[in-house]
Enzyme design. Structure first.
Site, PDB file in Angstrom:
ATOM      1  N   GLY A 109       0.807  -1.219   0.000  1.00 17.42           N
ATOM      2  CA  GLY A 109       0.000   0.000   0.000  1.00 17.42           C
ATOM      3  C   GLY A 109       0.839   1.267   0.000  1.00 17.42           C
ATOM      4  NE  ARG A 110       4.525   1.574   5.226  1.00 15.76           N
ATOM      5  CZ  ARG A 110       4.720   0.451   5.898  1.00 15.76           C
ATOM      6  NH1 ARG A 110       5.430  -0.516   5.376  1.00 15.76           N
ATOM      7  NH2 ARG A 110       4.219   0.325   7.099  1.00 15.76           N
ATOM      8  CG  PHE A 155      -1.726   8.733   5.701  1.00 20.16           C
ATOM      9  CD1 PHE A 155      -0.726   8.870   4.772  1.00 20.16           C
ATOM     10  CD2 PHE A 155      -3.041   9.029   5.318  1.00 20.16           C
ATOM     11  CE1 PHE A 155      -1.015   9.284   3.491  1.00 20.16           C
ATOM     12  CE2 PHE A 155      -3.336   9.445   4.034  1.00 20.16           C
ATOM     13  CZ  PHE A 155      -2.324   9.569   3.127  1.00 20.16           C
ATOM     14  CD  GLU A 156      -1.064   3.769   3.092  1.00 18.60           C
ATOM     15  OE1 GLU A 156      -0.270   2.942   2.636  1.00 18.60           O
ATOM     16  OE2 GLU A 156      -2.002   4.255   2.442  1.00 18.60           O
ATOM     17  N   GLY A 157       2.250   4.503   8.293  1.00 26.48           N
ATOM     18  CA  GLY A 157       3.568   4.398   8.919  1.00 26.48           C
ATOM     19  C   GLY A 157       4.228   5.765   8.905  1.00 26.48           C
TER      20      GLY A 157
END
Lengths: 578, 262
Positions: free
Chosen positions: A273-274, A394-396
């Site tokens: 996703g990243r 976001f997303e880490g």
């Protein structure tokens, strides 16, 4: 490294361990020509659609994506790109999916986040680990866009630390049904989606030890609710809400993947996703570079276009270099996903960190070039700046990802060193390993690994890459030897090591891409790309060298002292006038 | 209803045109191309007719290899198949020649309706469509904005000047040239784009059309293409003299009859 399950090769892990796996990153991955041709037509359609139908400033102002726009994207087929054709989608490769996603996200960040929340992460677990039956039931609706998907991991007490999840699923109903209780926060598409991948703790096995499991939750389940829309700095049109689960009954066959393996599923989803996020950021930098160059050429000061001033040229050049490098890293990594036999987890995290910071730099400099006008809501710069900021979070967060990059990079080599340490206690029985280690040591200290057959014009850049790739390995050995397990707490160092790896991966990505371009088109046709490579590599190796030198020679203790002193003083304790 | 849509690829609007040194034409290799605007609307009109009444939409395109891209776009939007004529060797490219070749390709297809854009954005003669109708022996009307299917033909709305329109009934088969901006053009969907590859594109050589090189050679239609050049600027000033009433009359006369501003 004898292991029953041979781990997949990773370019970066090998680099940390002192090897350069040339065949992973050279030649630069090339798309299937048919898919490439389709892709360029699809991009044409997306551009036309956005030009005619999407008013990004209006979406920002109203905080809503008009139904007509979402319907239009559904009709174009955007919501089903990554879903296989047998389930109503189009079976795009990772490269094609991310390239289209880039176009969407760069044109409107809210739409990018909505599409990404749906497809990069929302339905990804189902795609990767769902049963045939689950896929048949849900994917067609998700592919057409009739249903949107969301990814529900974050909780008040569990952000980057997924182990802190409190949401619980107890298997207490008929037919193995689960009862789900708890809440999630900051869920993208929370107010729009009908399908959620929800991560919850559930007792697993005989001893009832709690572990994380992924579940499908649909909006129509009694006890499910989404909260009010969050008011955010940017990406106003995207839906971000809380989700609550009050005794939600989830059928047994709504579990995605193995019971208790939800954390692994979540990480796998986020690893891929990243990349979407990184692709969107790369597109954002491209758009800002084009916008800023046009503005600078039209804006006159002192009887000349500001584009003629070298301080502006520096900024434009930086943006173009950043865009090209981010793009090169992203599509090298999507190529790794598409080949299917390499571990790309660190590369994808590096893409996310580099591209999200690049788009933030570009948004910042774009606004600077536009001056006062850039600060006004009349122009798109301030929205772009606000929209870009979330990408570092976001997303880490980029901090968590830097720690991941450094630690995951060093892990394999650490395991190896641990085995060598053990072997030293009984040297006779482990001669082979020790010999291997001795050879490895000699190679690591004396010889620099070389890459073969790269265009001569990139020789200097390649040389610096090889030299500093070896340096990263030596740093790895040194810090592992010094800190052993405690390395995880040495975040000043982890930050530098991650940045070294990111710069090195950036270097090898552009060198690979431009090398392939030279071979395909001839050197004369790609002069600008060669110049970009030289600019980036020149700055990158100097950063790598600085980071490397500061591993042992730094002022980290002073930094720590100031930070801790501030915590203790509960305020700014060095005021000019107290 | 079987509908043939004639489509042409033209240089992208606002292209910077550079004239060749020998003034024979513009440098084409530095240009980007797109589908002619009114041809887009002709295709959209055809697709809507097909959706309403069934049938087939066939694209007909002539041009060098690059126009295959336009064909793919048309197929991606929903056309069923395409006919393609490579005219790279033709030395004559005037509307008469084009219409002659297109007519030879259309005849054996016996379509119910032929649609063409009103005019092309490059040469802008607005002639190819109507000459084509003559060559095919079909009734035609130009600047069409709306088409209604009747039991025994069609009823079309055509644009006149000053906001006036005309409704005309025509029997089928017929040829219509379509005005730009009359409907909302659809976007090629991912599905359409992926399906386009599977559709038939039939390439027609001159011999397939019963024509020879002489039919498409420069001068074969009596038209002689002599020179391409940038319009020369000429400035003229006329000073009217006399008493004010007389001058005013002269001025009014010149504005009305020479400058034609009212």
């Amino acid at each position: 490294m004898a292991s029953s399950e041979e781990p997949m090769k990773s370019f970066t892990k090998a680099m940390f361990a002192g090897g350069l796996e040339q065949d992973i990153v050279f030649p630069y991955p090339k798309m299937d020509p048919d898919e490439e041709e389709n892709l360029s037509m699809i991009l044409g359609s997306i551009r036309e659609f956005f030009k005619d139908k999407v008013d990004s400033a209006e979406i920002d102002r109203t905080g809503e994506i008009p139904a007509e726009v979402l319907d239009g994207l559904n009709e174009l087929g955007v919501m089903g790109m990554s879903i296989p054709e047998e389930f109503g989608g189009y079976g795009f490769s990772s490269t094609a999916y991310n390239r289209v996603f880039e176009e969407v996200a760069a044109r409107d960040a809210s739409l990018g986040v909505t599409v990404g929340g749906h497809q990069s992460i929302g339905l990804k677990a189902l795609l990767l680990h769902g049963t045939e039956e689950q896929k048949k039931r849900f994917l067609p609706k998700l592919a057409s866009g009739e249903w949107l998907a969301g990814f529900a991991l974050t909780e008040p007490g569990a952000g980057s630390d997924a182990a802190g999840i409190q949401t619980k699923a107890i298997q207490d109903g008929p037919d193995g049904q689960y009862t789900l209780n708890g809440s999630k926060i900051w869920i993208t598409n929370g107010g729009l989606a009908n399908f959620f991948t929800v991560f919850a703790k559930t007792p697993v096995g005989e001893d009832g030890k709690e572990n994380i499991t992924a579940f499908i939750v649909t909006r129509d389940m009694p006890g499910f609710a989404s909260g009010r829309e969050e008011e955010k700095l940017g990406i106003h049109g995207s839906s971000t809400t809380e989700l609550t689960f009050d005794n939600v009954k989830v059928p047994q066959d709504y579990v995605i993947g193995p019971l208790g393996k939800g954390f692994k599923v979540a990480m796998e989803v986020l690893n891929s996703g990243r990349l979407g996020l990184a692709a969107g950021c790369a597109g954002g930098v491209k758009r800002l570079a084009a916008m800023s160059a046009e503005y600078a050429q039209n804006r006159k000061q002192f009887n000349t276009a500001i584009a003629d001033f070298e301080m502006i040229q520096h900024k434009i050049s930086d943006m173009v270099v950043d865009a090209f490098v981010a793009e090169s890293m992203v599509y090298l990594t999507t190529g790794l996903i598409d080949r299917g036999d390499v571990d790309y987890s660190i590369e994808s995290a590096m893409c996310k960190v580099f591209a999200s910071e690049a788009v933030w730099r570009a948004a910042n400099e774009g606004m600077q070039i536009a001056g006062g006008l850039g600060y006004s809501k009349e122009y798109p710069y301030e929205q772009t700046l606000r929209d870009a900021r979330i990408n570092l979070i976001f997303e880490g967060t980029n901090e968590v990802l830097r720690a991941f990059i450094a630690l995951a990079g060093m892990q394999e080599h650490g395991e190896y060193l641990k085995k060598v340490g053990k072997a030293l206690q009984s040297p006779l029985s482990a001669m082979g390993l020790l010999t291997d280690f001795a050879i490895h040591r000699i190679k690591g200290r004396v010889a620099t690994q070389r890459l073969e057959g790269i265009s001569e014009v990139l020789r200097a850049e390649l040389g610096k890459f090889e030299e500093y790739a070896k340096d990263l390995h030596l740093v790895t050995e040194r810090v592992l030897g010094k800190y052993r397990k405690d390395i995880i707490n040495q975040e000043f160092l982890l930050h530098r090591i991650a940045d070294m790896a990111i710069d090195l991966f950036g270097m090898v990505s552009v060198i690979s891409r431009v090398d392939s371009l030279i071979k395909e088109k001839g050197q004369e046709k790609v002069q600008r790309e060669i110049a970009i490579t030289k600019i980036f590599c020149e700055e990158a190796w100097r950063r790598v060298r600085r980071n490397s030198r500061q591993i042992d020679n730094n002022i980290d203790d002073l930094r720590k002292e100031v930070a801790l002193g501030t915590y203790e003083a509960k305020g700014f304790a060095v005021d000019f006038v107290a | 209803m079987k509908i043939i849509v004639c489509m042409k690829q033209v240089p992208v609007k606002d292209s910077l045109l550079k004239i060749k040194d020998d003034n024979s034409w513009v440098h084409e290799d530095e240009l980007n191309y797109e589908i002619n605007e009114s041809d887009h609307y002709a295709l959209e009109t055809a697709l809507r007719l097909k959706e309403a009444h069934g049938g087939e939409v066939v694209i007909l395109t002539m041009g060098p290899e690059r126009v295959k891209e336009a064909i793919k776009q048309g197929l991606a939007k929903g056309a069923d198949r395409a006919l393609y004529i490579n005219n790279a060797d033709f030395t004559s490219i005037d509307p008469m020649t084009n219409a002659k070749v297109l007519a030879a390709a259309i005849s054996p297809e016996t379509p119910d309706l032929v649609l063409a854009g009103l005019q092309t954005d490059d040469n802008g003669s607005g002639q190819t469509g109507v000459i084509l109708a003559e060559n095919l022996g079909l009734p035609h009307t130009s600047i069409v904005m709306e088409i209604e299917k009747l039991d025994n033909g069609i009823k079309v709305k055509r644009e006149l000047e000053s906001g006036w329109f005309q409704w005309i009934e025509l029997p089928l088969p017929a040829l219509l040239t379509i005005q730009s901006g009359i409907n909302q053009i659809r976007y090629a969907t991912i599905k359409g784009i992926m399906m386009a590859k599977k559709k038939e594109v039939k390439e027609l050589a001159l011999s397939d059309l019963g024509l020879s090189g002489a039919d498409v050679a420069a001068g074969s239609t009596g038209l002689d293409f002599q020179k391409v050049y940038v319009p020369e600027k000429t400035k003229q000033a006329l000073i009217l003299e006399g008493d004010p009433k007389d001058v005013a009359e002269q001025l009014a006369d010149k504005l009305k009859n020479e400058a034609k501003v009212f």
